[in-house]
Structures are given as C-alpha cells and as structure tokens.
Scaffold this motif. Structure first.
Motif, PDB file in Angstrom:
ATOM      1  N   UNK A  45       0.817  -1.225   0.000  1.00  0.00           N
ATOM      2  CA  UNK A  45       0.000   0.000   0.000  1.00  0.00           C
ATOM      3  C   UNK A  45       0.850   1.274   0.000  1.00  0.00           C
ATOM      4  N   UNK A  46       1.938   1.292   0.789  1.00  0.00           N
ATOM      5  CA  UNK A  46       2.775   2.493   0.850  1.00  0.00           C
ATOM      6  C   UNK A  46       3.447   2.731  -0.504  1.00  0.00           C
ATOM      7  N   UNK A  47       3.970   1.662  -1.104  1.00  0.00           N
ATOM      8  CA  UNK A  47       4.633   1.789  -2.404  1.00  0.00           C
ATOM      9  C   UNK A  47       3.670   2.211  -3.499  1.00  0.00           C
ATOM     10  N   UNK A  48       2.449   1.664  -3.467  1.00  0.00           N
ATOM     11  CA  UNK A  48       1.456   2.055  -4.470  1.00  0.00           C
ATOM     12  C   UNK A  48       1.021   3.501  -4.273  1.00  0.00           C
ATOM     13  N   UNK A  49       0.909   3.933  -3.008  1.00  0.00           N
ATOM     14  CA  UNK A  49       0.567   5.338  -2.736  1.00  0.00           C
ATOM     15  C   UNK A  49       1.663   6.253  -3.281  1.00  0.00           C
ATOM     16  N   UNK A  50       2.924   5.866  -3.099  1.00  0.00           N
ATOM     17  CA  UNK A  50       4.040   6.654  -3.640  1.00  0.00           C
ATOM     18  C   UNK A  50       3.978   6.703  -5.168  1.00  0.00           C
ATOM     19  N   UNK A  51       3.684   5.559  -5.789  1.00  0.00           N
ATOM     20  CA  UNK A  51       3.628   5.497  -7.255  1.00  0.00           C
ATOM     21  C   UNK A  51       2.502   6.370  -7.797  1.00  0.00           C
ATOM     22  N   UNK A  52       1.333   6.280  -7.184  1.00  0.00           N
ATOM     23  CA  UNK A  52       0.179   7.071  -7.634  1.00  0.00           C
ATOM     24  C   UNK A  52       0.449   8.569  -7.444  1.00  0.00           C
ATOM     25  N   UNK A  53       0.998   8.915  -6.279  1.00  0.00           N
ATOM     26  CA  UNK A  53       1.272  10.331  -6.001  1.00  0.00           C
ATOM     27  C   UNK A  53       2.323  10.875  -6.959  1.00  0.00           C
ATOM     28  N   UNK A  54       3.403  10.107  -7.179  1.00  0.00           N
ATOM     29  CA  UNK A  54       4.475  10.558  -8.084  1.00  0.00           C
ATOM     30  C   UNK A  54       3.923  10.744  -9.500  1.00  0.00           C
ATOM     31  N   UNK A  55       3.090   9.812  -9.952  1.00  0.00           N
ATOM     32  CA  UNK A  55       2.511   9.911 -11.301  1.00  0.00           C
ATOM     33  C   UNK A  55       1.627  11.150 -11.401  1.00  0.00           C
ATOM     34  N   UNK A  56       0.836  11.411 -10.371  1.00  0.00           N
ATOM     35  CA  UNK A  56      -0.033  12.594 -10.420  1.00  0.00           C
ATOM     36  C   UNK A  56       0.763  13.892 -10.304  1.00  0.00           C
ATOM     37  N   UNK A  57       1.940  13.827  -9.704  1.00  0.00           N
ATOM     38  CA  UNK A  57       2.835  14.995  -9.665  1.00  0.00           C
ATOM     39  C   UNK A  57       3.619  15.119 -10.972  1.00  0.00           C
ATOM     40  N   UNK A  58       3.339  14.245 -11.935  1.00  0.00           N
ATOM     41  CA  UNK A  58       3.910  14.408 -13.273  1.00  0.00           C
ATOM     42  C   UNK A  58       5.014  13.440 -13.650  1.00  0.00           C
ATOM     43  N   UNK A  60       7.182   9.974 -14.590  1.00  0.00           N
ATOM     44  CA  UNK A  60       7.013   8.682 -15.258  1.00  0.00           C
ATOM     45  C   UNK A  60       7.502   7.624 -14.291  1.00  0.00           C
ATOM     46  N   UNK A  61       6.583   6.791 -13.858  1.00  0.00           N
ATOM     47  CA  UNK A  61       6.874   5.877 -12.753  1.00  0.00           C
ATOM     48  C   UNK A  61       7.040   4.445 -13.242  1.00  0.00           C
ATOM     49  N   UNK A  62       8.089   3.796 -12.749  1.00  0.00           N
ATOM     50  CA  UNK A  62       8.226   2.348 -12.928  1.00  0.00           C
ATOM     51  C   UNK A  62       8.034   1.739 -11.544  1.00  0.00           C
ATOM     52  N   UNK A  63       7.052   0.857 -11.430  1.00  0.00           N
ATOM     53  CA  UNK A  63       6.694   0.266 -10.138  1.00  0.00           C
ATOM     54  C   UNK A  63       6.994  -1.226 -10.179  1.00  0.00           C
ATOM     55  N   UNK A  64       8.020  -1.631  -9.447  1.00  0.00           N
ATOM     56  CA  UNK A  64       8.390  -3.053  -9.391  1.00  0.00           C
ATOM     57  C   UNK A  64       7.747  -3.621  -8.138  1.00  0.00           C
ATOM     58  N   UNK A  65       6.814  -4.563  -8.312  1.00  0.00           N
ATOM     59  CA  UNK A  65       6.135  -5.026  -7.105  1.00  0.00           C
ATOM     60  C   UNK A  65       6.040  -6.523  -6.986  1.00  0.00           C
ATOM     61  N   UNK A  66       6.143  -6.947  -5.749  1.00  0.00           N
ATOM     62  CA  UNK A  66       5.944  -8.342  -5.386  1.00  0.00           C
ATOM     63  C   UNK A  66       4.451  -8.665  -5.414  1.00  0.00           C
ATOM     64  N   UNK A  68       0.957  -8.667  -4.596  1.00  0.00           N
ATOM     65  CA  UNK A  68       0.049  -7.859  -3.769  1.00  0.00           C
ATOM     66  C   UNK A  68      -1.308  -7.779  -4.459  1.00  0.00           C
ATOM     67  N   UNK A  69      -2.333  -7.426  -3.680  1.00  0.00           N
ATOM     68  CA  UNK A  69      -3.691  -7.304  -4.225  1.00  0.00           C
ATOM     69  C   UNK A  69      -3.928  -5.916  -4.809  1.00  0.00           C
ATOM     70  N   UNK A  70      -3.039  -4.967  -4.494  1.00  0.00           N
ATOM     71  CA  UNK A  70      -3.228  -3.584  -4.948  1.00  0.00           C
ATOM     72  C   UNK A  70      -3.286  -3.488  -6.472  1.00  0.00           C
ATOM     73  N   UNK A  71      -4.061  -2.505  -6.934  1.00  0.00           N
ATOM     74  CA  UNK A  71      -4.157  -2.251  -8.375  1.00  0.00           C
ATOM     75  C   UNK A  71      -3.789  -0.801  -8.633  1.00  0.00           C
ATOM     76  N   UNK A  72      -3.292  -0.538  -9.834  1.00  0.00           N
ATOM     77  CA  UNK A  72      -3.005   0.839 -10.203  1.00  0.00           C
ATOM     78  C   UNK A  72      -3.452   1.042 -11.636  1.00  0.00           C
ATOM     79  N   UNK A  73      -3.952   2.231 -11.919  1.00  0.00           N
ATOM     80  CA  UNK A  73      -4.512   2.460 -13.258  1.00  0.00           C
ATOM     81  C   UNK A  73      -3.899   3.678 -13.921  1.00  0.00           C
TER      82      UNK A  73
END
Lengths: 233, 233
Positions: A45-58, A60-66, A68-73
C-alpha cells in the motif's frame, strides 16, 4: 476560498514532470516447495501510494512489485510484477540507470531457503530444520552503483527505529531514508495510514504525522524534491 | 425449455436444508517475528465456493478461514477469521460437535517456527537455521472425535496424489476425500477452476472434470449428500 484554491493549486503542482521515478513495493515470496513459502506482512500500500502520487505529480513511474492485491490504473505508471528477492533485484537493476529518483519501499525477504524442493515436502514426525541463506541486498547494491539518482530507502523496525534507520542511510549510501516504527498504532504494514520520519543525508529529521498513506506519500515526495533542489545528496 | 426448467429446479433443490456444515478455508500464517511468516499458496477460493454452494443448497454454514482476500455475503454463512494453525484447530473443535458435514479444505501449515521472536530479527551475515515444529493435525484430531459427522478432507499433492489421498482417507478416519493434483493445469491453488477426484469410504472414485470451483463445489456436495443417503461412512 482563495486560500483553498491556492492550496489545491500547490497540491497539484506537477513538480515531478519529466522526472523518472522507480519504486519497489510489496513483499517477496521465497519458495520452500511448490506449496509453501516464506514472506512478510507487506501489502504494497505504501509503495502504491508513492507510485500514484508521483505519477499525479507528473513523473514517469516504474513500479516493481511483489505479489500484492493492490491495483493501479494511472497511465504514467509502468507496473512490473516479480515474485522473489532475486527477481526484484534484477528488475530494479535493469531500470535503475535511467532514473532520477529511486524509492525502495518493498519489504524484500533477507533470507530464502537454501534448498527449494521440486515436489511438495511430505510432513514427517518431529522437527524440521530449514537452512536459510541471505538474499542479495538490493538497496546496498543500488547504493554502490548510483551516480545521479536520488536513492531513498525505508526502514521498518520494531526496536530503536531512528537509530537503526540513520545507520542504514549511511551504510547503504542513501540520499534519504523513511523510518517506520511498525510497532506504533496506525503505522506500518497493512493499514491505510502511516506515520514516518524522513531523514536526509544531513541527518535532518522531518516528522510526518499520522495520515493516509497517500498523504504521507505526497509529503515524502515533496521532501525529496526539496532536498534535490537544495542539492542535499 | 422444460428440460432446462427441470435441470434448473434440480440444480437449486435445497437438499442441505436443516443441515449444519462446517468448512475450513485458506492458508494459515505461522509467525517468525512481527514481520516475517511462513505460509502457503492457498487463496481460500475452493473453500469459499463450497461455503457459498452449501448455503445456497440450504445449509447453515460455519466458515473458518485463514487470511484471504475472498468475501462472502450469504446470510447463512457465519465467517470466523483465524490466523494460525493453532487458532484454526481451536475454532474447528469449538464448532465440530453440532455439525452434520465437516469439510476441511484449508491448507493448514504442518510446521511452525519453534521460536517466535517478539522483535524483528535483524539480518546477519551468513546462514540462518530455522527450527520448525509440527502443528496439531486438525483433520486427524477431528477423525478421532467424530461421531455422526460426515468428515471430508482434501489432499493437495504433486506426487502420486490418488495413492496418497486414499491412504490419508483411511489413516485419518475420514468419510471421503477430495484429491487435488495441484501440478495439473487448471487445478489447485489460486485459479478459478479445479479438477478433482472424490473418493468415498468404499474407495469408489468419482472424477470431477475441469470446471469452475463453484461447479466443482456443487458436485462435491452432491456426492457427499448421496453417500450420506446411502449410509456410506
């Protein structure tokens, strides 16, 4: 109100536009046999929150994840799924070179079974000794090869988190570390809130009070941006 | 058509009305320290499919489940969340007495760390030996105390599943066993489909072909109902 309008504008300022941000998230799984494995309580959840926030701040995010149930769009997040610490090590190194900011929020297994059974281990009477070996230290290895990347680690601890986190910052050649006392109420694994201390290379501490992981993520990214502007690295 | 109407009617026949059914589902987690644990790939999908199907067939269902993402909303399902093998053992025994049918579909950890650390274990150089001890065998213990309950186990195996499953049926005093070759395509953990062999106390085998876990669950419950009517126990 005008103040709210200004705050909203500041909040959405795309200060990471044009920046490339690499984030690791979630746990890894280390197989014992086709059924059993070792892992940890990270939900990503913390990593996905960082990825979503960074993307919305403009960014280009690469998210390497183990796993998890989290989704990102968000269209500016490229998600790369991995399972083991070894796979996460590979994925992080493949993408590291071109990044501006790298945040390692994943809870990577430090140990894995030395022997992986091809078939399900049948249970037997008595005890069972599992020999574990160290996995590669991803953060340390990134600290060793980094050039211009701003490298941020996480320390999730239950004992003396601040002291341990600062040692880790120095030892692993990081630019900043986010310290998480996972034994505090509302902080750490699984929940939707967090409460952390951000420490930069000058060992200046910034407390981020209990808030949603998304709000905490935004504050972390703002501290990183400020430290990069101030050339604290 | 008339045939479809009859099939639909048969399909929805509430043949478990008034029956009490206890089902265990999902994995268990065995802690090493506040962060790390030992678990397995079970997602609880087969157990939840059994619970939903049994409830729709009219049963009052008690569902004891380990940590899973699955949700259930049927008003005749009482869900009890547990974490460890020990907690699952307790919950199953508390509810066992009053049941008509008991299905153990959970993938309970057979082993747990002998020593659980109160604080996060710091990583060290070199290897790490984890001493594991056996957890209580829930299915065996239920087989020992059962009176009129129809007790069904699951065997999830990668090697000689049929042979192993039949031995388990006899050894644990079960009334039937559902044998799962988890190495087959489309069968076993995580997926939405399964393919199993149902074996009753006469060692009569019924193959349930590849289908959704819900369809497989319905067939299992019908075989159980038929065997109970035929007094095969």
């Amino acid at each position: 109100s005008i103040i709210e309008a200004i705050e909203t504008h500041q909040h959405q300022e795309p200060f990471l536009t044009g920046r490339k941000v690499l984030i690791s998230a979630g746990p890894t799984r280390e197989k014992i046999d086709p059924i059993r494995f070792f892992t940890n309580h990270s939900t990503g959840k913390m990593g996905f929150a960082l990825a979503e926030a960074a993307a919305e701040f403009g960014a280009d995010v690469t998210l390497v994840c183990g796993p998890v149930a989290e989704k990102t769009t968000h269209p500016r997040i490229q998600r790369i799924n991995v399972m083991t610490a070894e796979e996460m090590y590979e994925a992080m190194h493949v993408h590291f070179e071109e990044q501006d900011i790298v945040i390692k929020s994943a809870a990577v297994a430090d140990y894995r079974p030395k022997l992986v059974y091809e078939e399900k281990m049948k249970k037997q009477d008595g005890e069972w000794h599992i020999e574990m070996e160290r996995t590669k230290d991803i953060l340390q290895s990134l600290g060793e090869v980094k050039s211009t990347q701003y490298l941020v680690g996480f320390a999730a601890e239950t004992t003396n988190p601040l002291e341990y986190g600062k040692k880790k910052l120095v030892k692993k050649n990081l630019d900043a570390i986010v310290i998480n006392d996972v034994s505090s109420e509302g902080a750490g694994f699984g929940g939707d809130t967090n409460m952390v201390t951000y420490v930069n290379k000058l060992l200046k501490q910034e407390e981020i009070a209990l808030a949603s992981k998304r709000e905490v993520a935004e504050k972390i990214l703002k501290f990183i941006d400020q430290d990069m502007k101030d050339e604290i690295r």
